[in-house]
Design a protein around this motif. Structure first.
Motif, mmCIF file in Angstrom:
data_model
loop_
_atom_site.group_PDB
_atom_site.id
_atom_site.type_symbol
_atom_site.label_atom_id
_atom_site.label_comp_id
_atom_site.label_asym_id
_atom_site.label_seq_id
_atom_site.Cartn_x
_atom_site.Cartn_y
_atom_site.Cartn_z
ATOM 1 N N ARG A 1 19.136 2.495 -12.117
ATOM 2 C CA ARG A 1 20.190 3.490 -11.974
ATOM 3 C C ARG A 1 20.045 4.543 -13.062
ATOM 4 N NH1 ARG A 1 25.258 4.194 -14.017
ATOM 5 N NH2 ARG A 1 25.366 2.210 -15.142
ATOM 6 N N THR A 2 20.310 5.791 -12.688
ATOM 7 C CA THR A 2 20.280 6.869 -13.667
ATOM 8 C C THR A 2 21.359 6.639 -14.720
ATOM 9 O OG1 THR A 2 19.497 8.402 -11.971
ATOM 10 C CG2 THR A 2 20.411 9.361 -13.981
ATOM 11 N N PHE B 1 23.137 -2.351 -14.533
ATOM 12 C CA PHE B 1 21.796 -1.789 -14.359
ATOM 13 C C PHE B 1 20.868 -2.811 -13.714
ATOM 14 C CE2 PHE B 1 23.753 0.560 -17.849
ATOM 15 C CZ PHE B 1 23.514 1.873 -17.467
ATOM 16 N N GLU C 1 16.671 0.047 -15.869
ATOM 17 C CA GLU C 1 16.762 -1.209 -15.128
ATOM 18 C C GLU C 1 16.811 -2.368 -16.120
ATOM 19 O OE1 GLU C 1 14.288 -3.878 -11.806
ATOM 20 O OE2 GLU C 1 13.456 -2.005 -12.599
ATOM 21 N N GLU D 1 29.821 0.781 -14.489
ATOM 22 C CA GLU D 1 29.123 1.711 -15.378
ATOM 23 C C GLU D 1 28.132 0.984 -16.294
ATOM 24 O OE1 GLU D 1 32.732 0.291 -17.648
ATOM 25 O OE2 GLU D 1 32.212 0.786 -15.565
ATOM 26 N N THR E 1 16.128 6.765 -15.670
ATOM 27 C CA THR E 1 16.606 5.608 -14.920
ATOM 28 C C THR E 1 16.390 4.345 -15.742
ATOM 29 O OG1 THR E 1 16.158 6.635 -12.779
ATOM 30 C CG2 THR E 1 16.293 4.238 -12.820
#
Length: 337
Positions: A239-240, A235, A205, A232, A203
């Motif tokens: 988020r993965t 972040f 961030e 996409e 993940t």
């Protein structure tokens, strides 16, 4: 206690107070490793190994857990791991730029993108400077050359504390005319045991509002997008990473109350690694390591704080104009989560 000792020196073997730091980094013939003389810092639960070639952060761990993708001492640095990027980070289109009305041409060392990459200092030797409590100071010089006719004195200070390893870079213009300078780092962070595609399950961030989308053939900034329009690349909430391919410069960074920005990489259990920097770096490059090293890809995430954006020698965005005998700096800290 923190120690910093050259581990290829017999003197270090007599004077260092850490048995690990006393270990000599020479082969059977007593030769210095390919990455140069080695220095070990230990303290506050952290252990770092720094190589003299390029003042490279070669390894970093906390409590025995790796925080960066490192490499062995007797190896040419793969994929710019831990490199210091001076006097420009990232790429310069065609190795050509104009500064103060004069055109300069650098060696094009990435033929596939027709660019000059990651500055000129990464393969230069550094030597110890002044003693530093809980740390190490290394000093190097970038000599004038075709394409960059300025002399720079560079001081890199590594310091350990409870919150991790701090790397501070100072660049002094030792020339008689103003010099263009950009500064960046190139650590590859890991959130846990790394293997092929392990990044996909971690993940990320990073509170950044904008991203510079690179051209696919040259990896130079092509356009700027707001992450609202490119989910996409968003972040701002953890988020993965998934299968997102990253080789983007991010800006519009939102600082915390103390004025710093952090990027955090975590494994599914919540542990991981954090890198933090201040307002001197208004840009950060993320690279998902899609080009394999030793047959392994996407096993780490390069998070590269930078004072300027890619191709800044041409665009001027973030480029520092340093007057004679003046200095500029940047720094970042890597710690365990």
């Amino acid at each position: 206690m923190t120690t910093a000792s050259p581990t290829t020196s017999p003197r270090a073997c007599r004077s260092c107070c850490s048995s690990r730091a006393r270990r000599r980094r020479t082969d059977a013939m007593g030769q210095v490793p390919l990455s140069g003389e080695q220095y070990v810092l230990e303290g506050f639960g952290y252990r770092a190994e720094v190589a003299a070639v390029g003042a490279t952060l070669r390894t970093l761990s906390a409590g025995g857990r790796e925080l960066v993708a490192g490499f062995s001492a007797d190896r040419l640095r793969p994929a710019m791991r831990g490199a210091l990027l001076v006097p420009w980070p990232n790429r310069t289109a065609d190795g050509a730029y104009t500064f103060a009305g004069e055109t300069h041409r650098l060696p094009v060392d990435e033929p596939e993108t027709r660019t000059a990459t990651h500055g000129l200092l990464a393969w230069s030797p550094f030597t110890p400077g002044e003693p530093v409590e809980h740390g190490l100071e290394l000093r190097g010089t970038l000599a004038p050359r075709p394409g960059y006719p300025w002399r720079l004195g560079v001081t890199v200070t590594f310091t350990l504390a409870e919150d991790g390893l701090r790397q501070e870079v100072e660049v002094e213009n030792q020339s008689d005319r103003t010099a263009p300078v950009g500064i960046g780092g190139h650590p590859y962070l890991v959130a846990g045991p790394s293997s092929d595609s392990s990044l996909d399950g971690w993940t990320l961030e990073l509170d950044a509002a904008e991203a510079l989308v690179p051209s696919p053939d040259r990896m130079l900034p092509e356009r700027t997008v707001h992450v609202d329009d490119a989910p996409e690349l968003d972040f701002r909430a953890p988020r993965t990473v998934g299968d997102t391919v990253l080789n983007h410069c991010f800006t519009g960074l939102r600082p915390a109350a103390d004025g710093t920005v952090s990027a955090r990489l975590r494994d599914p259990r919540g542990g991981g690694t954090q890198i933090t920097w201040d307002a001197r770096c208004a840009f950060v490059q993320l690279y998902s390591a899609d080009h394999p090293v030793d047959g392994v890809r996407r096993s780490a995430l390069a998070i590269e704080p930078m004072t300027c954006q890619p191709d800044a020698l041409n665009s001027g965005v973030g480029l520092l104009a340093v007057d004679p005998w003046q200095a500029v700096g940047a720094g970042w800290r890597i710690g365990a989560l």
